[in-house]
Write a protein that holds these residues in place. Structure first.
Motif, PDB file in Angstrom:
ATOM      1  N   PHE A  15       3.843   7.055 -19.992  1.00  0.00           N
ATOM      2  CA  PHE A  15       2.999   5.860 -20.074  1.00  0.00           C
ATOM      3  C   PHE A  15       3.697   4.648 -19.461  1.00  0.00           C
ATOM      4  O   PHE A  15       3.047   3.765 -18.905  1.00  0.00           O
ATOM      5  CB  PHE A  15       2.569   5.603 -21.516  1.00  0.00           C
ATOM      6  N   ILE A  16       5.014   4.606 -19.544  1.00  0.00           N
ATOM      7  CA  ILE A  16       5.752   3.538 -18.858  1.00  0.00           C
ATOM      8  C   ILE A  16       5.578   3.677 -17.349  1.00  0.00           C
ATOM      9  O   ILE A  16       5.344   2.693 -16.644  1.00  0.00           O
ATOM     10  CB  ILE A  16       7.238   3.562 -19.270  1.00  0.00           C
ATOM     11  N   GLY A  17       5.659   4.906 -16.860  1.00  0.00           N
ATOM     12  CA  GLY A  17       5.409   5.146 -15.433  1.00  0.00           C
ATOM     13  C   GLY A  17       4.005   4.759 -15.030  1.00  0.00           C
ATOM     14  O   GLY A  17       3.788   4.176 -13.964  1.00  0.00           O
ATOM     15  N   MET A  18       3.036   5.077 -15.889  1.00  0.00           N
ATOM     16  CA  MET A  18       1.652   4.680 -15.601  1.00  0.00           C
ATOM     17  C   MET A  18       1.512   3.164 -15.573  1.00  0.00           C
ATOM     18  O   MET A  18       0.760   2.622 -14.755  1.00  0.00           O
ATOM     19  CB  MET A  18       0.700   5.272 -16.643  1.00  0.00           C
ATOM     20  N   ALA A  19       2.242   2.481 -16.446  1.00  0.00           N
ATOM     21  CA  ALA A  19       2.185   1.019 -16.469  1.00  0.00           C
ATOM     22  C   ALA A  19       2.747   0.430 -15.173  1.00  0.00           C
ATOM     23  O   ALA A  19       2.188  -0.534 -14.630  1.00  0.00           O
ATOM     24  CB  ALA A  19       2.945   0.478 -17.676  1.00  0.00           C
ATOM     25  N   VAL A  20       3.826   1.011 -14.661  1.00  0.00           N
ATOM     26  CA  VAL A  20       4.409   0.528 -13.403  1.00  0.00           C
ATOM     27  C   VAL A  20       3.429   0.730 -12.249  1.00  0.00           C
ATOM     28  O   VAL A  20       3.189  -0.180 -11.448  1.00  0.00           O
ATOM     29  CB  VAL A  20       5.755   1.239 -13.131  1.00  0.00           C
ATOM     30  N   VAL A  21       2.852   1.926 -12.166  1.00  0.00           N
ATOM     31  CA  VAL A  21       1.895   2.206 -11.090  1.00  0.00           C
ATOM     32  C   VAL A  21       0.661   1.313 -11.235  1.00  0.00           C
ATOM     33  O   VAL A  21       0.141   0.787 -10.248  1.00  0.00           O
ATOM     34  CB  VAL A  21       1.522   3.708 -11.083  1.00  0.00           C
ATOM     35  N   SER A  22       0.202   1.102 -12.459  1.00  0.00           N
ATOM     36  CA  SER A  22      -0.958   0.232 -12.685  1.00  0.00           C
ATOM     37  C   SER A  22      -0.645  -1.210 -12.313  1.00  0.00           C
ATOM     38  O   SER A  22      -1.512  -1.920 -11.786  1.00  0.00           O
ATOM     39  CB  SER A  22      -1.412   0.318 -14.140  1.00  0.00           C
ATOM     40  N   ALA A  23       0.585  -1.653 -12.570  1.00  0.00           N
ATOM     41  CA  ALA A  23       0.977  -3.011 -12.188  1.00  0.00           C
ATOM     42  C   ALA A  23       0.974  -3.164 -10.666  1.00  0.00           C
ATOM     43  O   ALA A  23       0.543  -4.202 -10.142  1.00  0.00           O
ATOM     44  CB  ALA A  23       2.353  -3.345 -12.762  1.00  0.00           C
TER      45      ALA A  23
ATOM     46  N   THR B 230       0.831  -1.196   0.000  1.00  0.00           N
ATOM     47  CA  THR B 230       0.000   0.000   0.000  1.00  0.00           C
ATOM     48  C   THR B 230       0.872   1.254   0.000  1.00  0.00           C
ATOM     49  O   THR B 230       0.613   2.200  -0.749  1.00  0.00           O
ATOM     50  CB  THR B 230      -0.938   0.001   1.215  1.00  0.00           C
ATOM     51  N   LEU B 231       1.912   1.260   0.823  1.00  0.00           N
ATOM     52  CA  LEU B 231       2.815   2.404   0.891  1.00  0.00           C
ATOM     53  C   LEU B 231       3.563   2.607  -0.421  1.00  0.00           C
ATOM     54  O   LEU B 231       3.630   3.728  -0.943  1.00  0.00           O
ATOM     55  CB  LEU B 231       3.803   2.217   2.046  1.00  0.00           C
ATOM     56  N   VAL B 232       4.084   1.535  -0.984  1.00  0.00           N
ATOM     57  CA  VAL B 232       4.839   1.642  -2.245  1.00  0.00           C
ATOM     58  C   VAL B 232       3.931   2.113  -3.379  1.00  0.00           C
ATOM     59  O   VAL B 232       4.326   2.964  -4.188  1.00  0.00           O
ATOM     60  CB  VAL B 232       5.507   0.285  -2.588  1.00  0.00           C
ATOM     61  N   THR B 233       2.717   1.600  -3.442  1.00  0.00           N
ATOM     62  CA  THR B 233       1.781   2.011  -4.484  1.00  0.00           C
ATOM     63  C   THR B 233       1.425   3.489  -4.337  1.00  0.00           C
ATOM     64  O   THR B 233       1.401   4.229  -5.323  1.00  0.00           O
ATOM     65  CB  THR B 233       0.509   1.146  -4.448  1.00  0.00           C
ATOM     66  N   GLY B 234       1.169   3.920  -3.117  1.00  0.00           N
ATOM     67  CA  GLY B 234       0.847   5.326  -2.882  1.00  0.00           C
ATOM     68  C   GLY B 234       1.996   6.251  -3.223  1.00  0.00           C
ATOM     69  O   GLY B 234       1.810   7.304  -3.855  1.00  0.00           O
ATOM     70  N   LEU B 235       3.209   5.866  -2.834  1.00  0.00           N
ATOM     71  CA  LEU B 235       4.379   6.701  -3.143  1.00  0.00           C
ATOM     72  C   LEU B 235       4.673   6.723  -4.640  1.00  0.00           C
ATOM     73  O   LEU B 235       5.050   7.769  -5.188  1.00  0.00           O
ATOM     74  CB  LEU B 235       5.598   6.213  -2.361  1.00  0.00           C
ATOM     75  N   ALA B 236       4.499   5.590  -5.306  1.00  0.00           N
ATOM     76  CA  ALA B 236       4.699   5.555  -6.759  1.00  0.00           C
ATOM     77  C   ALA B 236       3.660   6.424  -7.461  1.00  0.00           C
ATOM     78  O   ALA B 236       3.977   7.120  -8.440  1.00  0.00           O
ATOM     79  CB  ALA B 236       4.625   4.110  -7.270  1.00  0.00           C
ATOM     80  N   ALA B 237       2.438   6.416  -6.960  1.00  0.00           N
ATOM     81  CA  ALA B 237       1.392   7.261  -7.542  1.00  0.00           C
ATOM     82  C   ALA B 237       1.723   8.740  -7.355  1.00  0.00           C
ATOM     83  O   ALA B 237       1.528   9.554  -8.269  1.00  0.00           O
ATOM     84  CB  ALA B 237       0.039   6.932  -6.913  1.00  0.00           C
TER      85      ALA B 237
END
Length: 119
Positions: free
Chosen positions: A35-43, A6-13
């Motif tokens: 879009f590559i960054g969006m793909a990482v966050v979406s993953a 949860t923390l990693v996803t929030g910080l990546a977002a």
């Protein structure tokens, strides 16, 4: 839920939001690397969705209800891809603003998911 995920996803977002916000400040639309960054966050959001569903299947229960938890999981997963598709339609700086807003929304959803689970 996994607090670290949860923390990693929030910080990546938030990092994605800052990156796209800076692009908007420089009057640039979203580029391929965004879009590559969006793909990482979406993953990361997809991984969180899978982990959440597996934990529910194992019988674990969120403190504030399963229905709202699943709704927030799905919303968190769909947030950044939806912003990405909207940024494709708006090929100006406002497309970058849209993705930045989507990143901030995802970070807020992560905080709410943490609260719903019982953090």
């Amino acid at each position: 839920m996994l607090d670290v995920l949860t923390l990693v996803t929030g910080l990546a977002a938030l990092a994605l939001a800052a990156w796209c916000g800076f692009a908007a400040y420089r009057d640039q639309p979203t580029k391929d690397w965004h879009f590559i960054g969006m793909a990482v966050v979406s993953a990361l959001a997809l991984l969180q969705l899978v982990v959440g569903i597996v934990q529910l299947a194992r019988g674990e229960k969120p403190d504030q209800g399963t229905t709202i938890f699943v709704a927030y999981l799905i919303g968190a997963f769909a947030c950044v891809p939806a912003a990405g598709f909207m940024s494709l339609a708006e090929r100006t700086r406002w497309g970058s603003v849209t993705v930045a807003a989507g990143g901030v929304v995802l970070a807020v959803l992560e905080v709410r998911l943490y609260d719903i689970w019982g953090g």
